[in-house]
Design a protein around this motif. Sequence first.
Motif, short mmCIF file in Angstrom:
data_model
loop_
_atom_site.label_atom_id
_atom_site.label_comp_id
_atom_site.label_asym_id
_atom_site.label_seq_id
_atom_site.Cartn_x
_atom_site.Cartn_y
_atom_site.Cartn_z
N VAL A 74 0.87 -1.18 0.00
CA VAL A 74 0.00 0.00 0.00
C VAL A 74 0.90 1.23 0.00
O VAL A 74 1.60 1.49 0.98
N ASP A 75 0.93 1.96 -1.12
CA ASP A 75 1.71 3.20 -1.20
C ASP A 75 0.87 4.24 -1.91
O ASP A 75 -0.27 3.99 -2.29
N VAL A 76 1.42 5.42 -2.07
CA VAL A 76 0.64 6.53 -2.66
C VAL A 76 1.15 6.93 -4.03
O VAL A 76 0.66 7.92 -4.59
N SER A 77 2.09 6.18 -4.58
CA SER A 77 2.64 6.56 -5.89
C SER A 77 1.59 6.52 -6.98
O SER A 77 1.59 7.36 -7.89
N ALA A 78 0.66 5.58 -6.91
CA ALA A 78 -0.35 5.44 -7.95
C ALA A 78 -1.48 6.46 -7.82
O ALA A 78 -2.27 6.62 -8.75
N ILE A 79 -1.58 7.15 -6.68
CA ILE A 79 -2.66 8.12 -6.49
C ILE A 79 -2.11 9.53 -6.27
O ILE A 79 -2.78 10.37 -5.67
N ALA A 80 -0.91 9.77 -6.75
CA ALA A 80 -0.26 11.07 -6.53
C ALA A 80 -1.06 12.23 -7.12
O ALA A 80 -0.98 13.37 -6.63
N ASP A 81 -1.84 11.98 -8.18
CA ASP A 81 -2.62 13.04 -8.82
C ASP A 81 -4.04 13.14 -8.27
O ASP A 81 -4.84 13.93 -8.78
N GLU A 82 -4.35 12.37 -7.26
CA GLU A 82 -5.70 12.41 -6.69
C GLU A 82 -5.68 13.24 -5.40
O GLU A 82 -4.63 13.66 -4.93
N PRO A 83 -6.84 13.52 -4.84
CA PRO A 83 -6.92 14.50 -3.74
C PRO A 83 -5.99 14.17 -2.56
O PRO A 83 -5.87 13.02 -2.13
N ILE A 84 -5.34 15.23 -2.08
CA ILE A 84 -4.51 15.15 -0.88
C ILE A 84 -5.06 16.16 0.12
O ILE A 84 -5.20 17.34 -0.18
N ILE A 85 -5.39 15.68 1.31
CA ILE A 85 -5.87 16.55 2.39
C ILE A 85 -4.77 16.62 3.43
O ILE A 85 -4.42 15.62 4.04
N ARG A 86 -4.23 17.84 3.61
CA ARG A 86 -3.09 18.03 4.49
C ARG A 86 -3.49 18.89 5.69
O ARG A 86 -4.14 19.93 5.54
N PHE A 87 -3.09 18.43 6.89
CA PHE A 87 -3.37 19.17 8.11
C PHE A 87 -2.08 19.77 8.64
O PHE A 87 -1.08 19.07 8.82
N GLU A 88 -2.11 21.08 8.88
CA GLU A 88 -0.94 21.77 9.40
C GLU A 88 -1.39 22.78 10.45
O GLU A 88 -2.08 23.75 10.13
N ASN A 89 -1.01 22.50 11.71
CA ASN A 89 -1.34 23.42 12.81
C ASN A 89 -2.82 23.78 12.83
O ASN A 89 -3.20 24.95 12.93
N ASP A 90 -3.66 22.79 12.74
CA ASP A 90 -5.12 22.92 12.76
C ASP A 90 -5.68 23.62 11.53
O ASP A 90 -6.88 23.94 11.48
N SER A 91 -4.85 23.86 10.54
CA SER A 91 -5.33 24.39 9.26
C SER A 91 -5.45 23.24 8.26
O SER A 91 -4.77 22.21 8.39
N ILE A 92 -6.29 23.42 7.24
CA ILE A 92 -6.56 22.38 6.26
C ILE A 92 -6.18 22.88 4.88
O ILE A 92 -6.57 23.98 4.47
N PHE A 93 -5.44 22.06 4.14
CA PHE A 93 -5.05 22.37 2.77
C PHE A 93 -5.42 21.19 1.88
O PHE A 93 -5.18 20.03 2.25
N VAL A 94 -6.04 21.49 0.73
CA VAL A 94 -6.46 20.45 -0.19
C VAL A 94 -5.76 20.63 -1.52
O VAL A 94 -5.76 21.71 -2.10
N GLU A 95 -5.14 19.56 -2.00
CA GLU A 95 -4.51 19.54 -3.31
C GLU A 95 -5.28 18.58 -4.20
O GLU A 95 -5.84 17.61 -3.74
N ASN A 96 -5.27 18.88 -5.51
CA ASN A 96 -5.95 18.03 -6.50
C ASN A 96 -7.42 17.84 -6.14
O ASN A 96 -7.95 16.72 -6.15
N ASP A 97 -8.07 18.94 -5.86
CA ASP A 97 -9.48 18.90 -5.45
C ASP A 97 -10.33 18.29 -6.56
O ASP A 97 -10.29 18.72 -7.72
N ASN A 98 -11.13 17.29 -6.20
CA ASN A 98 -11.98 16.63 -7.20
C ASN A 98 -13.42 17.13 -7.15
O ASN A 98 -14.30 16.54 -7.77
N GLY A 99 -13.66 18.18 -6.38
CA GLY A 99 -15.00 18.73 -6.28
C GLY A 99 -15.89 18.00 -5.30
O GLY A 99 -17.08 18.31 -5.20
N CYS A 100 -15.34 17.05 -4.58
CA CYS A 100 -16.13 16.26 -3.63
C CYS A 100 -15.70 16.51 -2.19
O CYS A 100 -16.03 15.71 -1.30
N ILE A 101 -14.97 17.61 -1.96
CA ILE A 101 -14.44 17.89 -0.63
C ILE A 101 -14.88 19.29 -0.21
O ILE A 101 -14.77 20.24 -0.98
N THR A 102 -15.40 19.40 1.00
CA THR A 102 -15.62 20.71 1.59
C THR A 102 -14.91 20.74 2.94
O THR A 102 -14.78 19.70 3.60
#
Length: 601
Positions: A74-102
């Motif tokens: 189980v790795d993330v190489s095959a899904i690198a272009d799909e949504p990434i939800i990153r948490f930093e100091n209680d802040s939220i950052f979304v990469e590769n948004d697919n329109g299904c995330i709020t």
Amino acid sequence: MKSLNYTRLICGIALLLSACSDNASNTTGAEATNVSETDSVAATDSTTEAAAVSKQSTSISIPSASEQEAAEPVDVSAIADEPIIRFENDSIFVENDNGCITYKERVVNIYCQGNYQLTGSSSDNQVIVNAESTDKVYLYLNELQLASATDAPLYVQNAEKVFLMLVDGTKNTLSDASTRTQSYAKDNGTSDTTNATVYAKDDLTIKGSGDLTVTGNYNNGIQCSNDLRIRDLPGITVKAKNHAIKGKGSVTIEGGYFNLTATNGDGIKSDEGEDENTVTDNKGIVIITGGEFDINAGDDGIQAFNAILIADSTSIPFITINSKGKGIATDNRLYINGGITNVTSTDDGLHSNLNIYVNGGLTTIAAGDDGIHADSTLRISDGAINITKAVEGIEAFYIRAEGGMTATVASDDAWNAAGGSADAGASSGSQWGGPGGGAGMMSSSKGYIIISGGYHYLYAAGNDVDVLDANGTATMSGGVLLLEIGTSGGNNVLMKGPGGNQSGSGSCSTNMAGGLIDTDSGFSISGGVMFGFGSRTEEYPNCSATSYTAGTAYGTSNAAFKPSTSGSMIIYGGNINSVTQVDVSSMTEITLPNGMTYYEK
């Protein structure tokens, strides 16, 4: 001297709950509540059934260690272009948004099927999956440290199935709040509150070979309202206020490394049907076919309403339980088909309100009450059981010893067949007389022991104890039965007992204080080998007033045993016509689960 080689036998498990030698075992659903005629607590006579039992085991099925293997990486190489939800100091950052995330006010909502990578660190955020009922959602946990100060950090509100993908080589932690203020509306108009750190209303599967540490400050650690499945080689550590892992519908574990602490509840639990007392097919079950477990429970180690199965698959389960309640418990059926299980419990070691089947594996038990207790039938077909400490070693209405190897050490009765009703016209039930109730006295219940195969060592020491006790009859047609009684205590008055074969030899006689063998309706033996060492017995087939010494072999040129105690009376029967001190140098050694040795040719 020749030695018996232990062989490894792995039972097939093509069906979810297959038992290697018992047709009645091949059931998981509504049939699990239907006791077969030969297992029924309503039966009142078992003497004729022994002839129908033919399976015997001449070798012990002790599994050896085998390396666990993950099904796939189980790795993330095959899904690198799909949504990434990153948490930093209680802040939220979304990469590769697919329109299904709020994401708003510390809450991330996922509404569609697909792959989502969760990473980063936060002390107060939450992820909610609220997808369509046909959607499969894959959450890749990649070095995620996520906590919520007000709720559960991960809540599966709706989906067909959610997969927690623990990325290989990563360490992930989830922690919830100690209180709840948020409730969620349900379709039926009621509301729901998250009840665990990982709380899933629909099917949940945990995969991968990463690590996951879960802290359940509010109630449970990991909870699924439907079916929970754990695969591959995850390293899962759970510390929860109540249950560590709960799959209401079912829990299936195929591999991994588990350190589970349930402060007030069960280590692993599945309870669907418990409230309604209604068995649903494939629900309310726990199935373990691999993995290594260290379970510390405030109540039961493993508990399920319908059934529990422990079996070998591509690897062998290694289960260690320390529990303040029962070790492994079910309302219906328990199958031990394999694995290496060590139970230390304040209450019973293994417990079923119906039947227990032992078909393989090695099970070691140190219990504060019964080592093994089944309200209806305990059937031992293969495998090894070592009860090192118990009040009643084994207790069931029917004790059917057809094979395998057992060693039992108890402070009251070693084996006790009891329960049901002495009145044939009354409904059967669990009318146990309590610890040590009336050794040698007629009981108000019934119970039957049927021995047809295997090697069985029984030891009891204390006041008014019985080594082999049946509130009905005991029969033996095959196998090896070795009985020892320690400090006699209690009533030593020698007198004729009320039942069984009263013949004997020498100065041996029976007594009503119980001892080596105590039945209400008689003990009969037609085959096999039986030795009993002690100064008290209510009945016996044959007896020799022979003084014996601990560590010295006694028997015949074909069968002998070295008792652990010294005394002045040996009882014997079956294929044994006399006893004397013998030389065992040319005989085959049979090592019992507790390390003691029986000799045969």
